[in-house]
Scaffold this motif. Sequence first.
Motif, mmCIF file in Angstrom:
data_model
loop_
_atom_site.group_PDB
_atom_site.id
_atom_site.type_symbol
_atom_site.label_atom_id
_atom_site.label_comp_id
_atom_site.label_asym_id
_atom_site.label_seq_id
_atom_site.Cartn_x
_atom_site.Cartn_y
_atom_site.Cartn_z
ATOM 1 N N LEU A 228 0.810 -1.225 0.000
ATOM 2 C CA LEU A 228 0.000 0.000 0.000
ATOM 3 C C LEU A 228 0.844 1.277 0.000
ATOM 4 O O LEU A 228 0.358 2.335 -0.400
ATOM 5 C CB LEU A 228 -0.935 0.010 1.216
ATOM 6 C CG LEU A 228 -2.186 -0.866 1.131
ATOM 7 C CD1 LEU A 228 -2.983 -0.777 2.410
ATOM 8 C CD2 LEU A 228 -3.058 -0.480 -0.064
ATOM 9 N N LYS B 51 1.128 4.302 -2.902
ATOM 10 C CA LYS B 51 0.081 4.232 -3.915
ATOM 11 C C LYS B 51 -0.639 5.580 -4.000
ATOM 12 O O LYS B 51 -0.869 6.246 -2.997
ATOM 13 C CB LYS B 51 -0.932 3.132 -3.570
ATOM 14 C CG LYS B 51 -0.369 1.726 -3.541
ATOM 15 C CD LYS B 51 0.242 1.286 -4.843
ATOM 16 C CE LYS B 51 -0.764 1.062 -5.937
ATOM 17 N NZ LYS B 51 -0.155 0.533 -7.177
ATOM 18 N N ILE C 126 -3.550 6.961 -3.991
ATOM 19 C CA ILE C 126 -4.961 6.748 -3.656
ATOM 20 C C ILE C 126 -5.481 7.975 -2.905
ATOM 21 O O ILE C 126 -4.822 8.452 -1.984
ATOM 22 C CB ILE C 126 -5.117 5.498 -2.756
ATOM 23 C CG1 ILE C 126 -4.533 4.258 -3.454
ATOM 24 C CG2 ILE C 126 -6.584 5.259 -2.395
ATOM 25 C CD1 ILE C 126 -4.441 3.031 -2.564
ATOM 26 N N TYR D 277 -8.046 5.828 0.875
ATOM 27 C CA TYR D 277 -6.905 5.135 1.481
ATOM 28 C C TYR D 277 -7.177 4.844 2.960
ATOM 29 O O TYR D 277 -6.927 3.731 3.440
ATOM 30 C CB TYR D 277 -5.643 5.987 1.342
ATOM 31 C CG TYR D 277 -4.393 5.347 1.899
ATOM 32 C CD1 TYR D 277 -3.565 4.570 1.094
ATOM 33 C CD2 TYR D 277 -4.051 5.505 3.245
ATOM 34 C CE1 TYR D 277 -2.421 3.963 1.614
ATOM 35 C CE2 TYR D 277 -2.913 4.907 3.771
ATOM 36 C CZ TYR D 277 -2.102 4.140 2.952
ATOM 37 O OH TYR D 277 -0.980 3.546 3.475
ATOM 38 N N ALA E 39 -12.398 -1.178 -4.472
ATOM 39 C CA ALA E 39 -10.964 -0.968 -4.690
ATOM 40 C C ALA E 39 -10.163 -2.205 -4.292
ATOM 41 O O ALA E 39 -9.244 -2.625 -5.008
ATOM 42 C CB ALA E 39 -10.495 0.249 -3.896
ATOM 43 N N THR F 49 -10.691 -5.107 -6.943
ATOM 44 C CA THR F 49 -9.999 -4.936 -8.221
ATOM 45 C C THR F 49 -8.483 -4.916 -8.058
ATOM 46 O O THR F 49 -7.745 -5.465 -8.886
ATOM 47 C CB THR F 49 -10.471 -3.648 -8.917
ATOM 48 O OG1 THR F 49 -10.403 -2.561 -7.982
ATOM 49 C CG2 THR F 49 -11.898 -3.784 -9.402
ATOM 50 N N TYR F 50 -8.003 -4.311 -6.978
ATOM 51 C CA TYR F 50 -6.558 -4.213 -6.756
ATOM 52 C C TYR F 50 -5.934 -5.588 -6.540
ATOM 53 O O TYR F 50 -4.774 -5.823 -6.904
ATOM 54 C CB TYR F 50 -6.273 -3.292 -5.565
ATOM 55 C CG TYR F 50 -4.808 -2.977 -5.350
ATOM 56 C CD1 TYR F 50 -3.907 -2.896 -6.426
ATOM 57 C CD2 TYR F 50 -4.305 -2.748 -4.072
ATOM 58 C CE1 TYR F 50 -2.575 -2.613 -6.221
ATOM 59 C CE2 TYR F 50 -2.968 -2.452 -3.857
ATOM 60 C CZ TYR F 50 -2.111 -2.390 -4.936
ATOM 61 O OH TYR F 50 -0.780 -2.104 -4.733
ATOM 62 N N SER F 51 -6.704 -6.512 -5.993
ATOM 63 C CA SER F 51 -6.169 -7.850 -5.726
ATOM 64 C C SER F 51 -5.672 -8.518 -7.013
ATOM 65 O O SER F 51 -4.622 -9.175 -7.018
ATOM 66 C CB SER F 51 -7.241 -8.721 -5.067
ATOM 67 O OG SER F 51 -8.324 -8.941 -5.943
ATOM 68 N N GLU G 156 -4.681 -6.937 -9.782
ATOM 69 C CA GLU G 156 -3.500 -6.204 -10.235
ATOM 70 C C GLU G 156 -2.247 -6.732 -9.540
ATOM 71 O O GLU G 156 -1.190 -6.897 -10.169
ATOM 72 C CB GLU G 156 -3.674 -4.710 -9.944
ATOM 73 C CG GLU G 156 -2.508 -3.843 -10.389
ATOM 74 C CD GLU G 156 -2.677 -2.378 -9.997
ATOM 75 O OE1 GLU G 156 -1.659 -1.669 -9.936
ATOM 76 O OE2 GLU G 156 -3.825 -1.948 -9.741
ATOM 77 N N ILE G 157 -2.361 -6.993 -8.243
ATOM 78 C CA ILE G 157 -1.224 -7.489 -7.464
ATOM 79 C C ILE G 157 -0.718 -8.826 -8.010
ATOM 80 O O ILE G 157 0.485 -9.038 -8.174
ATOM 81 C CB ILE G 157 -1.614 -7.623 -5.974
ATOM 82 C CG1 ILE G 157 -1.753 -6.239 -5.341
ATOM 83 C CG2 ILE G 157 -0.592 -8.461 -5.202
ATOM 84 C CD1 ILE G 157 -2.424 -6.247 -3.979
#
Length: 294
Positions: free
Chosen positions: A24, A27, A29, A34, A117, A120-122, A124-125
């Motif tokens: 994190l 980032k 955000i 955040y 967030a 969706t971010y999971s 990307e990781i």
Amino acid sequence: MSKSIDQFIEQGKKTIETELETILEGKNIPKNLYDSISYSLFAGGKRLRPILLLASFNTFSSHTKKVLKTAIALEMIHTYSLIHDDLPAMDDDDYRRGKLTNHRKFDEATAILAGDALLTYSFEIVAEDDELTDKEKTYIIQSLAKVSGPEGMVAGQILDIEGETKSVSLTELEKIHELKTGKLIMFAIVAGAYLGEASTEQQKHLRKFAYYLGLIFQVQDDILDVIGDPEKLGKPVGSDIENEKSTYPNLLGLDGAKAQKKKYEEEAIKSLQAANADDSHLLELLRYFSQRDH
């Protein structure tokens, strides 16, 4: 619970939280978003799903770094599901883990967006994980999407909502919890074994083990909602009755729920033995899931 499993859980939790903080950091955000994301991610969760993934992987491999980002992605999806579960349109809860729920601490719109967030971010990781081959990334992303989506956790959530205020059979109750709770647990076990290069046969038996483990987790959850300590749980007990939810104690009685949990434990151990993985932290985690008090 043995000292070794205590240490394994504690070390796993520290590893996951350090990795979460690192991911994190820096980032771009918006601050309120955040803060909302961080609030729920670091609200005192036990990190049981990523710890299960580490335990499954470590049964076959010692290169833990390989699964860290997959474990983080799993925890983010779990956290998103909790934020959304607590919303007024869902379970309408004011407290989780002894703290205000996200939408009570911030507001409903921010909580929804924080959940979006994290979901969706999971992915990307995982897509950016240098430890995984392209084939492994595809497997993890596809598997994680499937267990989280309309045939997995989301399906379980809608069936759970539809099961309120009406009687369901044991088979129907098992289906709800296989999807709502069990699918993420199954991902943790099977993905860990896959990335640890367990054989196809071992993965098959571990999938069955994970199925029963998910049901054990839910039975104990239902039992704790009846007889648990609100201080340890971090939320009031009795909410399942108040919300007219279908639960094991409601269906089978408290003693019947405990007996059903015992049957699940026996089947889970058989599957673990068939996978030649009973001499591992997975067996100790099975007992921990069954005996936990919060």
